[in-house]
Structure formats: C-alpha cells, structure tokens
Write a protein that holds these residues in place. Structure first.
Motif, PDB file in Angstrom:
ATOM      1  N   ALA A   1      -2.583  -4.092 -10.004  1.00  0.00           N
ATOM      2  CA  ALA A   1      -3.000  -2.707  -9.760  1.00  0.00           C
ATOM      3  C   ALA A   1      -1.791  -1.830  -9.457  1.00  0.00           C
ATOM      4  O   ALA A   1      -1.658  -0.714  -9.969  1.00  0.00           O
ATOM      5  CB  ALA A   1      -3.996  -2.665  -8.601  1.00  0.00           C
TER       6      ALA A   1
ATOM      7  N   CYS B   1     -15.007  -0.257  -5.426  1.00  0.00           N
ATOM      8  CA  CYS B   1     -14.179  -1.332  -4.851  1.00  0.00           C
ATOM      9  C   CYS B   1     -14.863  -1.942  -3.629  1.00  0.00           C
ATOM     10  O   CYS B   1     -14.989  -3.174  -3.513  1.00  0.00           O
ATOM     11  CB  CYS B   1     -12.810  -0.774  -4.480  1.00  0.00           C
TER      12      CYS B   1
ATOM     13  N   ASN C   1      -7.870   1.476 -10.448  1.00  0.00           N
ATOM     14  CA  ASN C   1      -6.878   0.834  -9.590  1.00  0.00           C
ATOM     15  C   ASN C   1      -7.504   0.081  -8.415  1.00  0.00           C
ATOM     16  O   ASN C   1      -7.217  -1.106  -8.210  1.00  0.00           O
ATOM     17  CB  ASN C   1      -5.862   1.875  -9.113  1.00  0.00           C
ATOM     18  N   PRO C   2      -8.369   0.718  -7.601  1.00  0.00           N
ATOM     19  CA  PRO C   2      -9.000  -0.041  -6.505  1.00  0.00           C
ATOM     20  C   PRO C   2      -9.962  -1.111  -7.001  1.00  0.00           C
ATOM     21  O   PRO C   2     -10.135  -2.146  -6.335  1.00  0.00           O
ATOM     22  CB  PRO C   2      -9.730   1.045  -5.695  1.00  0.00           C
TER      23      PRO C   2
ATOM     24  N   SER D   1       2.411   1.757  -3.498  1.00  0.00           N
ATOM     25  CA  SER D   1       1.437   2.288  -4.465  1.00  0.00           C
ATOM     26  C   SER D   1       1.216   3.785  -4.266  1.00  0.00           C
ATOM     27  O   SER D   1       1.173   4.564  -5.232  1.00  0.00           O
ATOM     28  CB  SER D   1       0.100   1.550  -4.330  1.00  0.00           C
TER      29      SER D   1
ATOM     30  N   CYS E   1       0.834  -1.201   0.000  1.00  0.00           N
ATOM     31  CA  CYS E   1       0.000   0.000   0.000  1.00  0.00           C
ATOM     32  C   CYS E   1       0.869   1.251   0.000  1.00  0.00           C
ATOM     33  O   CYS E   1       0.603   2.212  -0.722  1.00  0.00           O
ATOM     34  CB  CYS E   1      -0.920  -0.016   1.225  1.00  0.00           C
TER      35      CYS E   1
ATOM     36  N   SER F   1      -6.433  -8.705  -7.652  1.00  0.00           N
ATOM     37  CA  SER F   1      -5.141  -8.523  -8.327  1.00  0.00           C
ATOM     38  C   SER F   1      -4.426  -7.270  -7.824  1.00  0.00           C
ATOM     39  O   SER F   1      -4.185  -6.329  -8.596  1.00  0.00           O
ATOM     40  CB  SER F   1      -5.349  -8.449  -9.840  1.00  0.00           C
ATOM     41  N   PRO F   2      -4.053  -7.220  -6.540  1.00  0.00           N
ATOM     42  CA  PRO F   2      -3.393  -6.024  -6.017  1.00  0.00           C
ATOM     43  C   PRO F   2      -2.037  -5.759  -6.664  1.00  0.00           C
ATOM     44  O   PRO F   2      -1.636  -4.615  -6.826  1.00  0.00           O
ATOM     45  CB  PRO F   2      -3.248  -6.326  -4.522  1.00  0.00           C
TER      46      PRO F   2
ATOM     47  N   ARG G   1      -7.959  -4.103  -7.645  1.00  0.00           N
ATOM     48  CA  ARG G   1      -7.634  -4.747  -6.373  1.00  0.00           C
ATOM     49  C   ARG G   1      -8.806  -5.572  -5.854  1.00  0.00           C
ATOM     50  O   ARG G   1      -8.623  -6.665  -5.321  1.00  0.00           O
ATOM     51  CB  ARG G   1      -7.236  -3.701  -5.321  1.00  0.00           C
TER      52      ARG G   1
END
Length: 471
Positions: free
Chosen positions: A172, A79, A160-161, A28, A25, A168-169, A164
């Motif tokens: 992302a 998300c 992006n979220p 990112s 996190c 698939s974090p 996730r």
C-alpha cells in the motif's frame, strides 16, 4: 483456547511499538502530501508562473481535498469493515465490501469530475480564484487537468487502506511512493523542459495518480485474504451503509478543512483588496500565494503528527480491550511528548528561518512585499504549532480508545467553529493580519479544551484506590 497471535502488542515495550507502527504511517502520509507540495515547488520556481501560479495552486488545493474526503470515507470505512469481517470469519461480507467500495468510488469519482468540469468557473470563484485575472486563468488551466485525474486519484486513495486491511501495508505504501516519485520526475520535465506551465504540473500529478491506481488494480487481482467475484460488485445497501458509517469520521475531518480553507482564501481576497499594497493589481495575488505556501509547510508537520497518532491506533485498541490501562496511559504520555517535540521543532523552523523556507518556493523572483508578508505569515500563522500537533494527537488517541463522538465533536469545533469562525471575524478588526491570527487563536482555545480532556483521560486510566479497612 487458540493463542493470540498478536499478543506482542501487550508485551513489547510501548516505545518500540510506537516506532514500529508510526514510522510507516508517517512515511505514507508525507508521500501523499508531496503531490501538491511538489507541484507548488516547481511552479514557484518557474519565472513565467511565479506567485500567480502559486496562488492558483492554493485555490485548487481544497478542491482536491474534497475528492480525498470522499475517497477516505469509502476506503477507511471499507478497511475497518473488512478487518472486522475477516476477524469474525465473515469472508463473504469482506469481499462484498471491497467490491462495493470499488463501485462506489468509481461512481463518485466520475460524478465529481463531471461536476468540476461543468461548474469550473463558479467553483473556482467560490474558493477565491478571482483575486485577479492571471490567477484565475492559471487556476482554470490547472484545475481542468486535475479534474480529469479525479477518478484515478480517488480510486488510488480509497484502495490504499483496503490493501492494508488485506495484510499488505508495505505494498500500500509502495503504491503511493511510486506515484509520488513519478510526479517528482515529470514535474521539472513538463514545467521547465516542455514549458507546459500549469498544465504540465497537473499532467505530472495525474500521471502519478494513474500509476498508483494501476498498481492498486493489479493488487486487487492478487489479494490474499479476500477473493473478488462477480457477486462482489453487486451493490448491497446494508453493507454499504455499515462501512460508510465507519468512514464518516475520516470524511468529516477532511471536509472540515475545505470549509476552513474556503473561508481563509476569500478573506485573503477581500481584505487583501483593502490593503494599500496588496490592493494594487500587480501584488493582489501575493497574500493567497504566500498563505498557500505556509499551509503546505503546516501540512508536512501535521502529516507527521497524524502519522504518530494513527500508528498508535492498533496498539491502543488492543491494550484497551485487554484492560491494560497502564500501557494505554504510558503510550498516551509518550505520544503527547512526541507530538510536542515535533511541533516545537517545526515552530523553531517556521519562526526562525522563514526566509530560507520561502526561498524554496521561488521568493528570489518576487518583490520585497512578497518576502516581507511571507516572513510575517510564517511567524504569526504557525507560532502555535506545538499546540496544534498536541491537539491532533489527542483527537486521534480519543478515537483509538473508542471515544469517537467526543473526538469528532472537538475536531469539528477546531476546524469549523474556530477555524472558520475566527477567519471570518478577526479580519473585521485586524484586516489582513486577522486572517493570520485566526490559526494561533484557534489552536490556543482548542488546546484548553484538549487539556481538560487529557486530565480526565489520565484519571480514567489511573488505578482506582483500594479501600483500606481498619481493624
């Protein structure tokens, strides 16, 4: 009964879980923050742009945050909604939410781009762009191209979220990293090689954003848990309302920063003009350029602070639901200590080594007034970063525990009541220095409120004493 597949959240050591979830996190968020920071680094070191380009970048920055606020409202909300829907087996709601989010972010991106292009001059003026003619010229050049890229930027940030939430974090994160790397490569090529100036910095940025958006589009055709069809893109008022409400906290946290930055920029312009040095035309852009650099350094630190706390959210939520208050309390303690360590280390850098930091942003090309004001700004504006990082961790942890309303209220008090209020009031008494003092004063007062809340949380999480009956 079906076994819980994620029961390791209740059994693994909380320190291990904190590292496992927080580090990706943090990466990112740091990569996302690099876009504007990298632009400013290369702009500052181009002697034909210098502090005028820096100031222009500072003017445009909050306008990119407006786009981000709308994107994260749609993306974070979708998300959360998709995760809940998939957990409940409502796959139809999930694919409709993703499709609707795509439509809404595309419409919002085109509308915002149009507004920015049509009303460019008054918008830039509202954010302090008319500090002098050179700064305004550079701001217009940079903002025009950044506006062209707004739809792609918003699309990438919103997807992006959602990626996730599809499980698939890493992909992302890769989408953001690839775009940022492209920006880092293209910035020096366009600014120093082609001599494209502010246009070069902006074009490098938007090409990176288009790359991120392109990878996101590819993923949407290869989603694992959600399959998109024609009906996915048919707008549904009931679904849209539900996931947008889930994203409103993310929107408010970003948009409140825009209000604070607008107030600070305008106070820098107003009280800088009254300063005996910065009231001179050739130095008038310096306060805005310098504070922009200070804010970028702060953005890096706050990205780490937010990443630490946001990474804890699934662990906190699971253990709260499982009634493991002991683990929730232990994690809260570790988080606050970690936040304090990050803030303390950042304070040492900002207070102890300001000249070395500003040297990265082209200070060698500037006057001694630039360096002197930069040193003062770093040491005053950022002297309470330890409290700022602890405050941020506390807000996010509250939200993770399901206490979204108090979290949002306190966050708004920090950014709007204190952040904007003190930026407007303190300069009346302290002139240009009052803008710098607004940050530490806001963080001190917010920390007092956060400390009271932390004490209450610890009491809630502590085991209740058993009544012992005497015989």
């Amino acid at each position: 009964m079906e076994a819980k597949t994620n029961n390791f959240l209740e059994t693994k050591p909380v320190g291990y879980l904190m590292r496992k979830y927080s580090i990706p996190c943090i990466i990112s968020l740091l990569v996302a923050a690099l876009y504007n920071i990298v632009d400013q680094l290369f702009i500052a070191n181009a002697d034909y742009l210098g502090s005028y380009g820096n100031a222009a970048n500072t003017v445009v920055f909050p306008l990119t945050v407006v786009a981000l606020a709308i994107a994260v409202c749609i993306g974070d909300g979708a998300c959360a909604f998709v995760s809940i829907a998939l957990g409940a087996g409502r796959k139809e709601d999930a694919h409709k939410a993703v499709g609707n989010a795509i439509v809404l972010v595309l419409i919002s991106g085109v509308v915002l781009m149009t507004l920015y292009l049509l009303f460019m001059d008054p918008i830039l003026a509202a954010f302090g762009g008319r500090v002098n003619e050179d700064t305004f010229h550079y701001a217009k050049e940079y903002f025009f191209w950044i506006s062209i890229g707004v739809p792609a930027y918003m699309f990438g940030q919103a997807m992006n979220p959602i990626i996730r939430s599809d499980g698939s974090p890493r992909f992302a994160m890769a989408c953001t990293v690839v775009g940022a790397i492209a920006n880092c490569i293209l910035d020096p090529l366009f600014i120093f090689g082609f001599k494209w100036g502010m246009m070069g910095a902006a074009v490098a940025t938007i090409l990176g954003q288009f790359l991120t958006a392109g990878l996101s589009i590819w993923y949407l055709f290869h989603m694992k848990a959600v399959k998109l069809g024609k009906t996915s893109f048919r707008l549904s008022g009931s679904i849209d309302k539900r996931f947008l409400m889930l994203g409103i906290t993310s929107f408010l946290s970003q948009i409140s920063l825009v209000a604070a930055m607008a107030a600070i920029n305008n106070m820098l312009r107003k009280y800088g003009a009254a300063d005996p040095v910065f009231g001179q035309a050739e130095y008038s852009q310096i306060p805005m350029a310098v504070v922009g650099i200070v804010m970028k350094f702060f953005q890096i630190i706050i990205s780490i602070a937010v990443g630490l706390a946001a990474g804890c959210i699934p662990v906190v939520g699971y253990n709260t639901g499982a009634g493991r208050n002991d683990r929730v309390k232990e994690l809260f303690t570790k988080l606050l200590i970690s936040e304090a360590v990050v803030g303390a280390a950042a304070t040492v850098l900002a207070v102890g080594f300001p000249k070395q930091i500003i040297a990265l942003f082209g200070a060698a090309h500037e006057s001694s007034y630039y360096t002197d004001f930069a040193v003062k700004s770093f040491r005053i504006y950022l002297c309470m970063m330890t409290l700022a990082t602890v405050n941020k961790g506390c807000f996010i942890y509250l939200q993770a525990m399901g206490k979204a309303v108090p979290s949002m209220v306190i966050s708004m008090v920090r950014e709007i009541v204190f952040g904007v209020g003190f930026a407007l009031i303190l300069p009346i008494f302290f002139g240009l220095d009052g803008v710098l003092y607004s940050m530490p004063v806001s963080d001190i007062l917010t920390f007092i409120i956060a400390a009271v809340i932390c004490v209450r949380i610890y009491k809630e999480l502590s085991p209740k004493p058993q009544n012992v009956q005497a015989y």
